[in-house]
Scaffold this active site. Structure first.
Site, PDB file in Angstrom:
ATOM      1  N   GLU A  91      59.239  37.425  49.045  1.00  0.00           N
ATOM      2  CA  GLU A  91      60.611  37.856  49.284  1.00  0.00           C
ATOM      3  C   GLU A  91      60.615  38.848  50.452  1.00  0.00           C
ATOM      4  OE1 GLU A  91      62.473  37.831  44.788  1.00  0.00           O
ATOM      5  OE2 GLU A  91      61.119  39.465  45.341  1.00  0.00           O
ATOM      6  N   ASN A 110      62.682  39.202  40.299  1.00  0.00           N
ATOM      7  CA  ASN A 110      62.650  40.170  39.202  1.00  0.00           C
ATOM      8  C   ASN A 110      64.034  40.536  38.681  1.00  0.00           C
ATOM      9  OD1 ASN A 110      59.901  40.332  38.875  1.00  0.00           O
ATOM     10  ND2 ASN A 110      59.643  42.016  40.309  1.00  0.00           N
ATOM     11  N   HIS A 123      57.641  41.331  49.515  1.00  0.00           N
ATOM     12  CA  HIS A 123      57.179  41.310  48.121  1.00  0.00           C
ATOM     13  C   HIS A 123      56.410  40.033  47.806  1.00  0.00           C
ATOM     14  CE1 HIS A 123      58.116  40.971  43.589  1.00  0.00           C
ATOM     15  NE2 HIS A 123      57.017  41.679  43.778  1.00  0.00           N
ATOM     16  N   SER A 125      57.859  45.981  43.914  1.00  0.00           N
ATOM     17  CA  SER A 125      58.576  44.964  43.147  1.00  0.00           C
ATOM     18  C   SER A 125      59.863  45.507  42.560  1.00  0.00           C
ATOM     19  CB  SER A 125      57.690  44.428  42.015  1.00  0.00           C
ATOM     20  OG  SER A 125      57.356  45.471  41.116  1.00  0.00           O
TER      21      SER A 125
END
Length: 275
Positions: free
Chosen positions: A134, A172, A122, A101
């Site tokens: 992702e 993120n 991800h 991540s």
């Protein structure tokens, strides 16, 4: 997720130590049991899903797989050792994908021995529920390999998005700095934990507030993400470490997983804010 999708007749779940393998197996069985009890899947689906997974501590079982998704803890040295090993075990055509991540996909691609066959994939927790994945490419990634990874994610029932190798990728990179801002408000005593979270729920329409979410994710996870970003980009103000986050992690208060963070927790049930 791959096993449940019917896309694969065989999935290998590998852990080098049996205690971790059994722990992972128990989590998978528990997740499938919950879906079955809620009527989300049939008994036949549950049996078929578990039946196509091979749980093993023998790395040679990976020798003929087509696609490897690595989910080792966020430790680059540990991942480096794993990829060196995988490169010698797996067939040349095998695609490597990291579920990191926060770490650099480019750095892992360079240490993998097959950078053109390396991507980021991800997933988001809980994986069996969250739809987004992702898919991250680097300057080395073969476009055909990238498209294969993208189609694989779509094929196992997820909604895939494309992204370059930027810190935190899409979600993120946007989410973590917003959590840090909420923590910095706590540091400055701008507002209470309860009022910060309530404001973002009622004022921004978020399903949970940023401090509640940080507890749910794991304050240790947030800490390691931010520490890594800060070390690599020390002049980026968005990656500044909040004092309260550092203090809680050093005290062993990781949020939901430890029973205490910004809130008190009883397993998955959130309690009152910590004073």
């Amino acid at each position: 997720v791959a096993a449940a999708s019917s896309k694969h007749s065989s999935v290998v779940a590998y852990e080098p130590e049996d205690k971790y393998l059994q722990s992972g197996k128990s989590r998978i069985e528990s997740s499938i049991s919950k879906l079955l009890s809620r009527g989300k899947i049939t008994k036949e689906d549950a049996d078929r899903t578990l039946g196509c997974i091979t749980f093993t501590t023998d790395s040679s079982a990976l020798s003929n797989v087509d696609f490897v998704v690595e989910a080792v803890i966020e430790d680059l040295d540990l991942k480096k050792d794993l990829y060196h090993s995988l490169n010698s075990i797996c067939k040349p055509s095998t695609i490597f994908a990291s579920n990191t991540s926060s770490l650099s996909i480019t750095e892992m691609a360079e240490m993998s021995g097959r950078p053109e066959k390396f991507v980021g994939v991800h997933f988001f927790n809980p994986v069996q529920i969250m739809k987004l994945v992702e898919i991250i490419h680097t300057e080395y990634t073969d476009p055909i390999v990238f498209e294969q990874a993208f189609q694989w994610a779509e094929g196992v029932g997820k909604t895939a998005v494309r992204c370059g190798d930027t810190p935190g990728f899409i979600v993120n990179r946007l989410l973590v700095p917003s959590l840090l801002q909420a923590m910095s408000m706590v540091d400055r005593d701008d507002a209470s934990i309860k009022d910060i979270d309530l404001s973002m729920k009622l004022g921004a329409g978020h399903p949970m507030g940023p401090l509640h979410l940080a507890d749910y994710i794991g304050l240790d996870t947030c800490y390691f993400i931010v520490r890594g970003w800060n070390e690599k980009y020390p002049d980026e103000p968005a990656f500044k470490m909040p004092a309260c986050l550092k203090e809680k992690v050093e005290a062993g208060d990781y949020g939901r997983k430890s029973g205490k963070g910004f809130y008190e927790w009883d397993k998955d049930k959130r309690g009152d804010p910590v004073n």
